[in-house]
Design a protein around this motif. Structure first.
Motif, mmCIF file in Angstrom:
data_model
loop_
_atom_site.group_PDB
_atom_site.id
_atom_site.type_symbol
_atom_site.label_atom_id
_atom_site.label_comp_id
_atom_site.label_asym_id
_atom_site.label_seq_id
_atom_site.Cartn_x
_atom_site.Cartn_y
_atom_site.Cartn_z
ATOM 1 N N MET A 1 0.834 -1.196 0.000
ATOM 2 C CA MET A 1 0.000 0.000 0.000
ATOM 3 C C MET A 1 0.870 1.248 0.000
ATOM 4 S SD MET A 1 -3.277 -1.025 2.384
ATOM 5 C CE MET A 1 -2.508 -2.274 3.435
ATOM 6 N N ILE A 2 0.342 2.319 -0.540
ATOM 7 C CA ILE A 2 1.117 3.540 -0.761
ATOM 8 C C ILE A 2 0.875 4.534 0.368
ATOM 9 C CG2 ILE A 2 1.468 5.473 -2.353
ATOM 10 C CD1 ILE A 2 0.299 3.623 -4.565
ATOM 11 N N PRO A 3 1.918 4.985 1.066
ATOM 12 C CA PRO A 3 1.736 5.977 2.137
ATOM 13 C C PRO A 3 1.224 7.303 1.585
ATOM 14 C CG PRO A 3 3.891 4.902 2.296
ATOM 15 C CD PRO A 3 3.313 4.530 0.963
ATOM 16 N N CYS A 4 0.169 7.823 2.211
ATOM 17 C CA CYS A 4 -0.513 9.015 1.718
ATOM 18 C C CYS A 4 -0.812 9.940 2.895
ATOM 19 C CB CYS A 4 -1.805 8.583 1.025
ATOM 20 S SG CYS A 4 -2.807 9.907 0.326
ATOM 21 N N LEU A 5 -0.809 11.245 2.638
ATOM 22 C CA LEU A 5 -1.050 12.228 3.697
ATOM 23 C C LEU A 5 -2.279 13.062 3.378
ATOM 24 C CD1 LEU A 5 0.057 13.491 6.358
ATOM 25 C CD2 LEU A 5 1.265 15.146 4.920
ATOM 26 N N ASN A 6 -3.105 13.265 4.410
ATOM 27 C CA ASN A 6 -4.242 14.179 4.348
ATOM 28 C C ASN A 6 -3.874 15.417 5.163
ATOM 29 O OD1 ASN A 6 -6.842 15.406 5.367
ATOM 30 N ND2 ASN A 6 -7.730 13.791 4.118
ATOM 31 N N ASN A 171 -19.337 1.796 -10.267
ATOM 32 C CA ASN A 171 -18.072 2.455 -9.935
ATOM 33 C C ASN A 171 -18.034 2.922 -8.496
ATOM 34 O OD1 ASN A 171 -20.103 4.405 -10.491
ATOM 35 N ND2 ASN A 171 -18.544 5.999 -10.740
ATOM 36 N N VAL A 172 -19.030 2.552 -7.695
ATOM 37 C CA VAL A 172 -19.129 3.027 -6.314
ATOM 38 C C VAL A 172 -18.580 1.980 -5.352
ATOM 39 C CG1 VAL A 172 -20.650 4.007 -4.559
ATOM 40 C CG2 VAL A 172 -21.234 4.234 -6.985
ATOM 41 N N GLY A 173 -17.774 2.450 -4.399
ATOM 42 C CA GLY A 173 -17.224 1.583 -3.367
ATOM 43 C C GLY A 173 -17.166 2.339 -2.055
ATOM 44 N N VAL A 174 -16.369 1.833 -1.129
ATOM 45 C CA VAL A 174 -16.285 2.429 0.199
ATOM 46 C C VAL A 174 -14.951 3.134 0.402
ATOM 47 C CG1 VAL A 174 -17.904 0.903 1.369
ATOM 48 C CG2 VAL A 174 -15.529 0.195 1.129
ATOM 49 N N MET A 175 -15.015 4.249 1.105
ATOM 50 C CA MET A 175 -13.807 4.808 1.688
ATOM 51 C C MET A 175 -13.776 4.261 3.114
ATOM 52 S SD MET A 175 -12.793 8.670 2.830
ATOM 53 C CE MET A 175 -12.264 9.354 1.276
ATOM 54 N N LEU A 176 -12.867 3.351 3.357
ATOM 55 C CA LEU A 176 -12.741 2.768 4.692
ATOM 56 C C LEU A 176 -11.921 3.690 5.578
ATOM 57 C CD1 LEU A 176 -11.983 -0.986 3.881
ATOM 58 C CD2 LEU A 176 -14.184 0.053 4.472
ATOM 59 N N PHE A 202 -8.419 4.216 1.776
ATOM 60 C CA PHE A 202 -8.342 3.756 3.159
ATOM 61 C C PHE A 202 -7.705 4.841 4.015
ATOM 62 C CE2 PHE A 202 -6.253 1.395 6.674
ATOM 63 C CZ PHE A 202 -7.403 0.884 7.255
ATOM 64 N N HIS A 203 -8.458 5.302 5.021
ATOM 65 C CA HIS A 203 -7.957 6.261 6.006
ATOM 66 C C HIS A 203 -7.475 5.509 7.238
ATOM 67 C CE1 HIS A 203 -10.489 9.989 4.608
ATOM 68 N NE2 HIS A 203 -9.413 9.788 3.874
ATOM 69 N N ILE A 204 -6.355 5.976 7.786
ATOM 70 C CA ILE A 204 -5.852 5.333 8.987
ATOM 71 C C ILE A 204 -5.582 6.376 10.070
ATOM 72 C CG2 ILE A 204 -3.404 5.370 8.272
ATOM 73 C CD1 ILE A 204 -3.227 2.512 9.563
ATOM 74 N N ASN A 205 -5.992 6.043 11.281
ATOM 75 C CA ASN A 205 -5.797 6.862 12.464
ATOM 76 C C ASN A 205 -6.098 5.984 13.669
ATOM 77 O OD1 ASN A 205 -8.828 7.028 12.421
ATOM 78 N ND2 ASN A 205 -8.378 8.351 10.673
ATOM 79 N N ASP A 206 -6.062 6.539 14.866
ATOM 80 C CA ASP A 206 -6.205 5.706 16.051
ATOM 81 C C ASP A 206 -7.111 6.380 17.071
ATOM 82 O OD1 ASP A 206 -5.748 3.450 17.648
ATOM 83 O OD2 ASP A 206 -3.592 3.469 17.255
ATOM 84 N N ALA A 207 -7.558 5.593 18.065
ATOM 85 C CA ALA A 207 -8.506 6.063 19.065
ATOM 86 C C ALA A 207 -7.864 6.135 20.444
ATOM 87 C CB ALA A 207 -9.718 5.131 19.115
ATOM 88 N N TYR A 208 -8.272 7.134 21.216
ATOM 89 C CA TYR A 208 -7.780 7.265 22.575
ATOM 90 C C TYR A 208 -8.166 6.027 23.392
ATOM 91 C CZ TYR A 208 -6.453 12.157 22.003
ATOM 92 O OH TYR A 208 -5.842 13.322 21.602
ATOM 93 N N PRO A 209 -7.230 5.482 24.169
ATOM 94 C CA PRO A 209 -7.536 4.294 24.983
ATOM 95 C C PRO A 209 -8.408 4.650 26.177
ATOM 96 C CG PRO A 209 -5.285 5.038 25.380
ATOM 97 C CD PRO A 209 -5.813 5.882 24.267
ATOM 98 N N GLY A 210 -9.066 3.626 26.705
ATOM 99 C CA GLY A 210 -9.850 3.801 27.923
ATOM 100 C C GLY A 210 -11.201 4.447 27.718
ATOM 101 N N TRP A 245 -3.718 0.325 -3.098
ATOM 102 C CA TRP A 245 -3.643 1.748 -3.376
ATOM 103 C C TRP A 245 -3.235 2.495 -2.098
ATOM 104 C CZ3 TRP A 245 -2.396 4.509 -7.144
ATOM 105 C CH2 TRP A 245 -2.771 5.842 -7.282
ATOM 106 N N THR A 246 -3.647 3.722 -1.929
ATOM 107 C CA THR A 246 -3.123 4.557 -0.849
ATOM 108 C C THR A 246 -3.752 4.257 0.508
ATOM 109 O OG1 THR A 246 -4.685 6.277 -1.543
ATOM 110 C CG2 THR A 246 -2.421 6.475 -2.313
#
Length: 279
Positions: A1-6, A171-176, A202-210, A245-246
């Protein structure tokens, strides 16, 4: 997968600053609004934009849909009339994927909101398909940013897939998004069973624990690997679909942006690399 920045992660004040931050951190792609590209062209030229991206070694992972599909009939009609001409720029730049998000709460009951989305998004999808563009729909897990609306709407993977199944184009899919998948309690088998052609971004990020999933705030997130989401298995499930992809870091975090665009981008790239290298 390709590293991408928002730019939600880096917080650059200008498109040029965003490009410089992404390239300086070693990203191979960026995710950007079509309006940002058009603004740069207006100030410079289309050739200057193409040169800027090429000189910095950046692809366009995906772009935001330039249509206010949730607005008035008049606004929607105006945007749709302008859409084919704006898509010429996408073709020139090799931008083949546009995405939009679906609010998780509406002032309409579920069935009425569903019919509205099917009509408006179906019309958009048809135009995009005619112009060789894939269309990604993003469901949103947390509901806090639209909490004043009366009716709960789509906020799981299964629900957005049901909507996509009712649209007229293929042509429709999901942005995960890892955050929404986590809050919406999508299983790894659900993700891995998706056809590769169904994943647009595909968007990637993380959630606060607890914090219980139902109480997580939509616009308060961590860099990937800094929180509680089991991202490596999730990434592996996405990879198992054949998606290559990204993977775009979209982190709403004021502490990260306070580092400044260049350092925020470098910190984000290091976080993403740490995850991708174990796949």
């Amino acid at each position: 997968m390709i590293p991408c920045l928002n730019n939600a992660t880096s917080g650059a004040a200008s498109f040029e600053g965003f490009v410089a931050a992404a390239a300086g951190a070693g990203f191979e792609a960026i995710e950007v609004g079509l309006g940002n590209l058009e603004g740069y062209i207006a100030a410079h030229s289309r050739q200057a934009l193409q040169s800027l991206l090429a000189d910095n070694g950046l692809k366009l992972g995906s772009g935001g849909l330039p249509v206010n599909w949730q607005g008035t009939e008049e606004q929607f009609g105006t945007d749709m009339e302008a859409l084919p001409g704006r898509l010429e720029l996408c073709r020139d730049l090799g931008l083949t994927r546009l995405c939009t998000w679906i609010p998780p709460r509406w002032e309409l009951p579920y069935s009425e909101a569903f019919a509205f989305c099917r009509e408006r998004l179906g019309a958009v999808a048809t135009v995009l398909q005619e112009n060789g563009i894939r269309f990604g729909l993003e469901f949103v897990g947390p509901q806090d940013n639209v909490i004043g609306r009366r009716y709960k709407f789509i906020n799981t993977l299964a629900e957005v897939l049901h909507l996509i199944d009712k649209l007229p184009s293929d042509n429709v899919g999901v942005m995960l998004d890892s955050y929404h998948l986590y809050v919406g309690e999508a299983t790894l088998s659900e993700i891995a069973s998706l056809p590769e052609s169904m994943i647009v971004q595909f968007h990637i990020n993380d959630a606060y624990p607890g914090i219980p999933r139902a109480e997580l705030k939509d616009l308060k997130r961590l860099l990937p690997g800094y929180g509680t989401i089991p991202l490596v298995p999730m990434l592996q499930a996405v990879a198992d679909t054949g998606y290559d992809w990204t993977v775009s870091i979209e982190t709403f975090n004021e502490e990260v942006k306070a580092l400044g665009p260049a350092e925020a981008a470098k910190t984000a790239k290091a976080a993403l690399d740490a995850l991708l290298q174990v796949l």
